[in-house]
Design an enzyme around this catalytic site. Structure first.
Site, short mmCIF file in Angstrom:
data_model
loop_
_atom_site.label_atom_id
_atom_site.label_comp_id
_atom_site.label_asym_id
_atom_site.label_seq_id
_atom_site.Cartn_x
_atom_site.Cartn_y
_atom_site.Cartn_z
N LYS A 18 43.71 37.05 44.56
CA LYS A 18 44.34 37.36 43.26
C LYS A 18 44.86 38.78 43.27
CE LYS A 18 40.95 40.25 41.77
NZ LYS A 18 41.04 41.66 41.60
N ASP A 145 34.77 37.70 38.78
CA ASP A 145 36.08 37.23 39.26
C ASP A 145 36.04 35.80 39.79
OD1 ASP A 145 37.17 39.68 38.68
OD2 ASP A 145 37.38 40.34 40.75
#
Ligand code: ATP
Length: 306
Positions: A18, A145
């Site tokens: 990401k 995350d």
């Protein structure tokens, strides 16, 4: 609970890295964590995790950064297998192999990605019948995350980053990622953020109002105008050479540049694939980074591939 069949053989899951297109950081909370408004975008750099039945829980890793990956129970992939097994009363007798392409300690959530991938792979291997909501709960337990690595696409994360609201994306964004030598510790970067913030009023973190529209329109210029990372000053303070990398990419025509998450990977948004190739070549030639890779977004979250 739904009835699921265990898989007959090894299960391989592919999972994306990401980039935070916005990382707004609030003041440190009494528990030491920071409230965040975190806009995640999944990009086409992938790890693959393969789960194979074994006598006991073991982890191996291959890839250029493999030597830096812990192979004990602190590996997020191993922790994912343990947590899933504990919840469903299954002994985690599984071998997890991580084929690693996401830089380690690079601010691209590589460890979190492996946690989500191992969770999905073990879930398929054992046929637990866990719902998506249950898997997301385990992800949040593994780390802030990790839920996004399961979901992919684009999402706004609030709280510690783990409360996700999906965001619409249109079209394809083109990126270049410059990998630096060595990693940066996320806690160390937050400590530096706190040090730099001393005596300053820190606003409550909020997503930029223009960001969802830029993502939905697939408008690279509009996205470039709102890219922001509140951890960037802290990462550059700890690693001043990152300023040279950012300048090199901007000089080569990137629309915008920022440190990815807690760094030290830097991210460059470009107008198209051709410009991305040019920026990557210029970054490599600049000698300010270890390597430079092109990638696109959005990418789907963790997916069983075989
Ligand atoms: P984030 O962007 O989520 O802050 P990061 O990309 O900076 O994370 P990671 O690659 O996730 O950093 O690794 C951070 C540390 O986590 C590593 O130094 C390593 O000790 C540990 N770790 C645990 N599991 C893994 C894994 N599967 N892959 C890589 N590192 C792992």
């Amino acid at each position: 609970m739904s009835v699921a069949q265990p898989a007959a053989g090894p299960v391989t899951v592919r999972v994306p890295a990401k980039v935070n297109v916005q990382l707004a950081v609030g003041a440190a909370r009494p528990d030491g964590f920071h409230d965040l408004a975190n806009v995640f975008l999944a990009v086409s750099l992938y790890d693959q995790v393969t789960a194979t039945p074994a006598e006991e829980l073991t982890v191996t890793c291959s890839g250029p950064d493999a030597a830096q990956v812990p192979l004990d129970r602190t590996n997020l992939a191993a922790r994912a297998a343990e947590l899933l097994g504990a919840r469903y009363g299954i002994e985690p007798r599984v071998h997890l192999h991580i084929a690693k392409d996401i830089p380690v300690a690079g601010g691209m959530a590589g460890g979190s990605a492996d946690g989500a991938a191992a969770l999905l792979a073990c879930d398929a291997l054992w046929g637990t019948g866990a719902s998506r909501a249950e898997l997301l709960e385990i992800c949040a337990e593994l780390g802030s995350d990790v839920p996004f690595s399961l979901v992919g696409g684009a999402a706004l994360g609030t709280g510690r980053g783990e409360v996700l609201t999906p965001l619409e994306t249109g079209g394809t964004f083109h990126w270049v990622f410059a990998m630096a030598d060595g990693g940066l510790s996320t806690p160390a970067v937050f400590r530096e953020f706190d040090r730099l913030a001393e005596g300053r009023e820190i606003p409550v973190p909020a997503a930029h109002p223009g960001l969802p529209a830029a993502l939905a329109a697939g408008d690279a210029d509009a996205l470039a105008a709102v890219l922001a990372n509140d951890l960037q000053a802290a990462a550059v303070s700890l690693r001043p050479q990152l300023a040279d990398t950012l300048d090199a990419g901007l000089g080569a025509g990137a629309l915008a540049a920022l440190v990815s998450g807690s760094g030290p990977t830097t991210a460059f948004l470009t107008a198209d694939a051709e410009s991305a190739d040019k920026v990557a070549a210029a970054l490599l030639a600049s000698g300010t980074c270890r390597t430079a890779r092109t990638a696109t977004s959005p990418s789907p979250g963790a997916t069983v591939v075989s």
